[in-house]
Design an enzyme around this catalytic site. Structure first.
Site, PDB file in Angstrom:
ATOM      1  N   ASP A  35       9.225  90.516  50.750  1.00 12.28           N
ATOM      2  CA  ASP A  35       9.771  91.764  51.287  1.00 12.28           C
ATOM      3  C   ASP A  35      11.279  91.788  51.095  1.00 12.28           C
ATOM      4  O   ASP A  35      11.932  90.751  50.987  1.00 12.28           O
ATOM      5  CB  ASP A  35       9.393  91.954  52.759  1.00 12.28           C
ATOM      6  CG  ASP A  35       9.392  90.658  53.554  1.00 12.28           C
ATOM      7  OD1 ASP A  35       9.928  89.639  53.068  1.00 12.28           O
ATOM      8  OD2 ASP A  35       8.854  90.649  54.665  1.00 12.28           O
ATOM      9  N   GLU A  65       9.908  96.172  57.587  1.00 15.24           N
ATOM     10  CA  GLU A  65      10.341  96.267  58.982  1.00 15.24           C
ATOM     11  C   GLU A  65       9.878  97.544  59.673  1.00 15.24           C
ATOM     12  O   GLU A  65       9.922  97.632  60.899  1.00 15.24           O
ATOM     13  CB  GLU A  65      11.870  96.152  59.076  1.00 15.24           C
ATOM     14  CG  GLU A  65      12.443  94.814  58.639  1.00 15.24           C
ATOM     15  CD  GLU A  65      12.076  93.662  59.573  1.00 15.24           C
ATOM     16  OE1 GLU A  65      11.463  93.911  60.621  1.00 15.24           O
ATOM     17  OE2 GLU A  65      12.412  92.512  59.254  1.00 15.24           O
TER      18      GLU A  65
END
Length: 406
Positions: free
Chosen positions: A77, A147
């Protein structure tokens, strides 16, 4: 020299370059789903290795096709967090962003995504440099928006399952507050399912001196906050896991005005679908009952967002990877990760393929001095963390791609 050692043989020679890449990424975090500069850095480095890069849903994919054999996918990520960095590091972030309220706030890699990207880039470089040592396909996925639980879904919606070969196995890793250089694995549920809920309750506005003419949503919200804490304590079995957190309560803007509504931001974490459904039902029941008790003029509203799936590691894949870690690194560097109550959208992409996966942890701190993720002080040791994370990806991949693994 065995195939794994052949691939890892160039690690020392790439160390300074990987460390520079990590520092650069750490200094330049970007908000979720707006990782433009990071995409540019990753694209440039991959193309320098001769890799073709495809952009999908705000993320990037590169495929190392190297003959017949298994297909392995690893995902990293890329996004940062609206947190003001306080590490004091020479490469600390000074970037800012605008939060959901419109206020300017700091921006930092407070969850290690910079390290995840640097490790995966390093692994791609090592595998690309020794195609003679392995056979099969390695897919590197650089995902945006973890997130806010948006990036995995965005890449699936953009067609990742039709643009790359179906992986036989999928991997992910996360730097955590454990001792640097230690890897943690676990079979079954490891990262909790997560749900965020925006709850709006309605009152009746009035002058602060005339509360009897209004319905105060601040008092209503306060009653809800206190009552929600009883769900885990009194409604969930002690043998089950659940967390209910009210992270924000907002109403009004001045002291002498009774507002007409209040908004609560609630977060819940669970490891079981049945428990999740039980908690959700309890939250809605309590909120509606408190609104009725307060004489609220309108029913409350519930908006569910940033919903994360349960991350549950496949037993066979996890056992294979754990055995490979122990064989290469020694049993002392491989521990039981335990359950991590934070949440991840890593599983969205392998689930879309119908691919079994495992997700492990990488320690990043001195013994006994770990800092929790999302802290403004989150600063993993560059080494041995960066080497350990890079090595872990290669070791896991080679457990499937090395000739003797076929």
């Amino acid at each position: 020299m065995n195939p794994l050692d052949q691939v890892l043989g160039a690690m020392a020679g790439t160390r300074s370059e990987r460390e520079a890449c990590y520092r650069d990424l750490h200094s330049h975090p970007e908000p979720s789903m707006r990782e433009e500069r990071t995409r540019g850095v990753v694209t440039e480095r991959l193309r320098a290795l001769g890799c073709e890069v495809v952009e999908l849903g705000g993320g990037l994919v590169t495929v190392l096709a190297n003959g017949d054999g298994p297909v392995v996918l690893h995902r990293a990520d890329m996004d940062g967090l609206p947190v003001t960095e306080e590490t004091g590091l020479p490469y600390a972030s000074t970037q800012t962003t605008v939060d959901a309220t419109g206020a300017e706030v700091g921006l930092m890699h407070a969850c290690g995504h910079d390290l995840h990207v640097a490790c995966l880039l390093g692994a791609v470089e090592l595998l690309a440099s020794r195609p003679d040592a392995w056979s099969g396909t390695f897919i590197a996925v650089f995902q945006p928006g973890e997130e806010i639980a948006a990036g995995g879904r965005a890449m699936v919606d953009a067609g990742i399952t039709t643009r790359v070969p179906r992986p036989d196995v999928a991997f992910g890793q996360h730097v955590l507050s454990h001792e640097a250089g230690v890897l943690g694995t676990r079979v079954g549920p490891v990262m909790s399912a997560g749900d965020s809920i925006r709850i709006t309750v309605f009152g009746k506005g009035s002058h602060g001196s005339m509360p009897h003419l209004g319905v105060d949503p601040v008092v209503l919200a306060a009653s809800i906050v206190l009552r929600l804490q009883t769900i885990v304590a009194r409604e969930i079995s002690p043998s089950d896991f659940a967390v209910v957190t009210v992270g924000s309560s907002r109403a009004g803007s001045t002291s002498n005005v009774i507002a007409d509504h209040a908004t609560l931001l609630v977060n819940l974490r669970t490891y079981d679908t049945g428990v999740r459904d039980q908690v959700v039902a309890a939250i809605e029941r309590i909120v509606r009952a408190e609104c009725e008790a307060s004489g609220s003029p309108r029913p409350p509203t519930f908006e569910y967002y940033e919903q994360y799936p349960l991350t549950s590691n496949d037993p066979d894949v996890t056992d294979t990877v754990t055995a490979a870690f122990r064989a290469h690194l020694g049993a002392g560097r491989v521990v039981d990760l335990g359950r991590v109550p934070a949440s991840e959208d890593f599983s969205v992409i392998p689930d879309a393929f119908g691919t079994p996966y495992t997700y492990w942890g990488v320690g990043g701190f001195p013994p006994g001095a770990g800092v929790p993720n999302h802290s403004p002080l989150f600063a993993p040791l560059i080494q041995p963390t960066l080497d350990a994370g890079t090595e872990a990806i290669v070791v896991a991949a080679m457990a499937y791609l090395a000739p003797e693994a076929a």
